[in-house]
Enzyme design. Structure first.
Site, PDB file in Angstrom:
ATOM      1  N   LEU A 400       0.775  -1.293  -0.034  1.00 47.10           N
ATOM      2  CA  LEU A 400       0.144  -0.033  -0.081  1.00 47.10           C
ATOM      3  C   LEU A 400       0.677   1.127  -0.127  1.00 47.10           C
ATOM      4  O   LEU A 400       0.476   2.328  -0.689  1.00 47.10           O
ATOM      5  CB  LEU A 400      -1.061  -0.024   1.158  1.00 47.10           C
ATOM      6  CG  LEU A 400      -2.050  -1.111   1.339  1.00 47.10           C
ATOM      7  CD1 LEU A 400      -2.858  -1.107   2.663  1.00 47.10           C
ATOM      8  CD2 LEU A 400      -3.126  -0.917   0.040  1.00 47.10           C
ATOM      9  N   GLN A 402       5.245   2.915   1.266  1.00 47.55           N
ATOM     10  CA  GLN A 402       6.669   2.809   1.829  1.00 47.55           C
ATOM     11  C   GLN A 402       7.007   4.108   2.268  1.00 47.55           C
ATOM     12  O   GLN A 402       6.595   4.969   1.781  1.00 47.55           O
ATOM     13  CB  GLN A 402       7.372   2.263   0.848  1.00 47.55           C
ATOM     14  CG  GLN A 402       7.088   0.798   0.341  1.00 47.55           C
ATOM     15  CD  GLN A 402       8.357   0.279  -0.676  1.00 47.55           C
ATOM     16  OE1 GLN A 402       8.376   1.088  -1.641  1.00 47.55           O
ATOM     17  NE2 GLN A 402       9.068  -0.776  -0.377  1.00 47.55           N
ATOM     18  N   GLY A 404       9.725   5.862   5.749  1.00 47.18           N
ATOM     19  CA  GLY A 404      10.912   5.814   6.244  1.00 47.18           C
ATOM     20  C   GLY A 404      10.956   4.680   7.419  1.00 47.18           C
ATOM     21  O   GLY A 404      12.139   4.060   7.664  1.00 47.18           O
ATOM     22  N   GLN A 405      10.053   4.301   7.830  1.00 45.19           N
ATOM     23  CA  GLN A 405       9.934   3.308   9.159  1.00 45.19           C
ATOM     24  C   GLN A 405       9.296   2.054   8.503  1.00 45.19           C
ATOM     25  O   GLN A 405       9.419   1.116   9.504  1.00 45.19           O
ATOM     26  CB  GLN A 405       8.748   3.856  10.199  1.00 45.19           C
ATOM     27  CG  GLN A 405       9.196   5.312  10.786  1.00 45.19           C
ATOM     28  CD  GLN A 405       8.366   5.634  11.842  1.00 45.19           C
ATOM     29  OE1 GLN A 405       7.305   5.082  12.179  1.00 45.19           O
ATOM     30  NE2 GLN A 405       8.588   7.063  12.360  1.00 45.19           N
ATOM     31  N   GLY A 406       8.906   1.858   7.418  1.00 40.73           N
ATOM     32  CA  GLY A 406       8.797   0.556   7.055  1.00 40.73           C
ATOM     33  C   GLY A 406       7.662   0.515   5.815  1.00 40.73           C
ATOM     34  O   GLY A 406       7.444   1.561   5.217  1.00 40.73           O
ATOM     35  N   VAL A 408       3.877  -0.848   3.920  1.00 39.50           N
ATOM     36  CA  VAL A 408       2.461  -1.351   4.594  1.00 39.50           C
ATOM     37  C   VAL A 408       2.088  -2.260   3.547  1.00 39.50           C
ATOM     38  O   VAL A 408       1.940  -1.972   2.216  1.00 39.50           O
ATOM     39  CB  VAL A 408       1.589  -0.096   4.719  1.00 39.50           C
ATOM     40  CG1 VAL A 408       0.164  -0.736   5.273  1.00 39.50           C
ATOM     41  CG2 VAL A 408       2.368   0.779   5.752  1.00 39.50           C
ATOM     42  N   ASP A 521       5.005  13.578  14.493  1.00 38.74           N
ATOM     43  CA  ASP A 521       5.221  13.344  12.993  1.00 38.74           C
ATOM     44  C   ASP A 521       3.820  13.642  12.368  1.00 38.74           C
ATOM     45  O   ASP A 521       3.438  12.880  11.533  1.00 38.74           O
ATOM     46  CB  ASP A 521       5.829  12.085  12.663  1.00 38.74           C
ATOM     47  CG  ASP A 521       6.310  12.189  11.201  1.00 38.74           C
ATOM     48  OD1 ASP A 521       6.761  13.362  10.750  1.00 38.74           O
ATOM     49  OD2 ASP A 521       6.576  11.214  10.593  1.00 38.74           O
TER      50      ASP A 521
END
Length: 729
Positions: A400, A402, A404-406, A408, A521
């Site tokens: 779905l 992308q 900085g933290q991962g 989805v 954030d």
């Protein structure tokens, strides 16, 4: 008499012994007599015309009155036959004597010249008597003979020719020498040795088969007085013209012997290995498979006869059972290996999952969740297998988004719920702490405008979060034309509603939650829209739960450029007013439709927040408004939101409103918007026959004109002064 009886018995046993030693039975021509008494008559010998090769091989069977069985003689040389084998015939050979009272001296020589027969190399020349010198004569220049002694003293024995074989006369009174090869004349001379005192004794000489020499007792010459013959081996050779040579089935050697006395030439033949029969009539193949002693095929192999040999092949009746056993064995082995591999892999996976669970902060997460008043019951711990099934092994087609933290992924649980699975890309300790924070924080939050956490998975190398699936993407994509859909327009009413919902969620996090939570954030990309375009705040990886009136000091600034609080960027102290600043940037995005970082034509970049403040101070809000916002022409509401955004973007955090104040102000603006819509609907009902006059008088301005925001009142931001004056209803 006793010695004579032994000799006669020995002569009777010789044919039987030779027959047993024969590798294959003799073969005669069809219809021919194959025996004469106890003697087999193989071809080229025969007893009748057309049964022998030529007259030289004719056998005469003679009946005797004193013996029941007839006796066989070679007609040409008149010698009695004891046995016939391939290439050899054992006959009764003469005993030559000298100075013996009961023997005829000076017997004529035995001369085979002119016949195919000759004395075999297996014969030995033997002399018997005391101090006898025996020599072979009639053999040309060769000197063959020996000297006998009167005692067993081997030093007194002299060998005149060939290999020393005096061991056969170990008791003395005799001597033995090897006979020349292919000799055809036997004519010995018997003399007394020079200087011998005994010159009148009986002397004997003869040729005999060495292999049968053990039957004779010749230590006493007197014991041989009654002997008239000894076994003698004759060999023969065949003329090539009287038989057919087949080199594939027989082995033949050509011999030529020339001497001053006679010339002997011809072939000696025998059947090759693997063949049997008479080589002069033709050799036949031996079927080794009929005799277990002739082949080595055992077990599952069977013997297959070939010409001259055999081969071992797997018995076809054993092929199917063998294949079944082999296949079953292989399958069992593979099954065992597979089972052991799966068992080892399963154990390894269990250990690996435990390792990942511990490394991913599972113990810490359990401690955190258990200390949050039963929140752990609301958060499910998923297995890695469940999430692999839900996401089709994290198929790229399920991605779905992308960040900085991962990454989805979209997935579907076993109960049919559509979920979003967030897979962290970095598993360092710093990012791991963010993951734990997100789980702990989301487990405490129960708000309709905050994405709902279903659970997490800690068994994988990278942590996984499972939360509700938001179907319509994020606000950033709609504001900045990522969706090119002319049928859908993000109207001012929708933008205002999104702002109200996000502000309410942040106000809840800051004020209503059991412990204040700072998002850290806030940006349009972290505001998701569901199927009814309701806002959902997401991505709490950088969030922190703080005590009241406490700020958070960090060594590394976290957030997204364009949304960062300037004071937080300088001091590294994050407060609730830092979230307010970021929300102010989102408000400006809703008004302007521009990205938080603006790229100019000179390839320079500038902050949207700074540009907005400058335009507000210059009363040029119109220059930055989005086209859709200007078309809706809700001047009073837009000015109110713009002034609220200006206050949120104040450089000094102490002059910024709290999220609770921002949420309340937006609720008031929303209420004003709803009242204006109700009033508009009432006017439409009362004036059905005329056009409803809009807020802006379009007939009084040029066609290209729009709402006059240049003359709009710019409200100065103060904490005490309200943003909008409302009439009492």
């Amino acid at each position: 008499m006793k010695m004579r009886s032994i000799f006669r018995i020995s002569l009777l046993l010789l044919p039987i012994l030779f027959q047993l030693a024969t590798a294959a039975p003799p073969v005669t021509k069809p219809g021919c007599q194959n025996r004469c008494g106890n003697i087999s008559i193989p071809y080229p010998f025969g007893t009748a015309q057309d049964c022998y090769a030529n007259e030289m091989f004719k056998i005469v069977c003679r009946e005797t009155a004193n013996e029941s069985a007839p006796r066989a003689f070679i007609s040409m040389i008149n010698m009695e036959v004891l046995n016939i084998t391939d290439g050899a015939a054992i006959v009764n050979g003469p005993i030559m004597s000298s100075n013996c009272s009961d023997r005829q001296s000076n017997l004529p020589a035995l001369n085979l010249t002119g016949s195919p027969f000759f004395f075999s190399f297996g014969n030995v020349f033997t002399a018997v008597g005391c101090n006898v010198r025996a020599l072979l004569t009639g053999i040309g220049r060769q000197v063959v003979g020996c000297d006998s002694t009167c005692s067993a003293d081997s030093n007194q024995k002299t060998l005149l020719y060939g290999q020393e074989i005096n061991s056969l006369c170990a008791d003395g009174n005799c001597c033995v020498a090897r006979a020349p090869y292919r000799m055809q004349v036997f004519q010995p001379s018997l003399d007394t040795k020079n200087g011998s005192e005994d010159s009148s004794g009986c002397k004997l000489a003869f040729l005999t088969d060495e292999t049968n020499f053990s039957f004779l007792n010749i230590t006493n010459p007197q014991a041989l007085q009654g002997w008239r013959s000894v076994p003698l081996v004759l060999a023969w050779m065949m003329d090539y013209s009287i038989w057919r040579y087949d080199k594939s089935t027989m082995d033949c050697k050509y011999f030529l012997y020339e001497s001053s006395v006679s010339n002997v030439s011809g072939y000696e033949c025998s059947c090759s290995n693997g063949y049997e029969g008479n080589p002069y009539l033709g050799c036949t193949d031996i079927n080794e498979c009929k005799d277990p002693n002739r082949h080595s095929c055992l077990g599952i192999t069977k013997c297959v006869n070939t010409l001259g040999s055999y081969k071992c092949e797997v018995n076809k009746y054993w092929i199917v059972p063998i294949l079944v056993v082999v296949i079953a064995g292989i399958l069992s082995l593979l099954a065992g290996i597979s089972w052991l591999y799966k068992l080892a892999k399963k154990r390894k996976n269990i250990e690996l999952k435990r390792k990942f669970f511990k490394r991913n902060g599972g113990l810490l997460l359990q401690q955190q969740l258990s200390s949050n008043h039963g929140s752990v019951q609301k958060t499910k711990i998923f297995t890695s297998k469940e999430l692999e099934t839900a996401t089709d092994r994290f198929n790229e087609n399920r991605i779905l988004g992308q960040g900085g933290q991962g990454t989805v992924y979209k997935g579907m649980l076993e109960d049919g719920r559509i979920v979003a699975v967030k897979r962290s890309t970095i598993v360092g300790e710093e990012k791991l702490e963010e993951f734990i924070n997100e789980v702990v924080i989301l487990s405490q939050i129960n708000h309709r405008n905050v994405v709902k956490l279903f659970g997490c998975c800690l068994e994988t190398e990278v942590p996984l979060l499972v939360y509700e699936f938001i179907s319509n993407g994020n606000l950033f994509q709609y504001l900045h034309n990522f969706y090119q859909n002319e049928d859908f327009i993000l109207s001012w009413e929708m933008r205002l509603q999104i702002a109200i919902e996000v502000a309410g969620a942040l106000s809840y996090l800051h004020s209503a939650a059991s412990i204040p939570i700072y998002h850290r954030d806030i940006k349009s990309a972290n505001i998701l829209l569901d199927d009814k375009y309701r806002a959902k705040v997401s991505d709490f990886g950088s969030s922190r739960s703080m005590a009241i009136d406490q700020t958070h000091l960090t060594t590394n600034v976290q957030g997204t450029f364009g949304y960062l609080d300037p004071e937080y960027f300088q001091s590294s102290q994050f407060t609730d007013k830092s979230d307010v600043y970021s929300f102010g940037v989102v408000l400006v995005e809703l008004l302007s439709g521009k990205k938080p970082i603006i790229s100019s034509t000179s390839q320079e970049t500038r902050s949207l927040a700074t540009h907005f403040i400058v335009l507000m101070e210059e009363n040029r809000l119109f220059d930055i408004l989005d086209v859709q916002v200007k078309e809706d022409c809700l001047e009073e509401e837009i000015m109110a939101v713009a002034n609220l955004a200006k206050r949120c973007l104040n450089v000094s955090r102490k002059h910024r409103p709290t999220m609770k104040e921002v949420s309340a102000e937006l609720e008031r603006i929303g209420l004003l918007h709803r009242k204006s819509i109700v009033q508009q609907n009432e006017e439409d009902t009362n004036e059905k026959s005329t056009m409803v006059e809009r807020l802006c008088n379009w007939d009084a301005v040029p066609i290209s004109a729009t709402c006059d925001f240049d003359n709009a009142r710019s409200v100065q931001s103060t904490v005490a002064e309200p943003l909008i004056t409302y009439n009492t209803l």
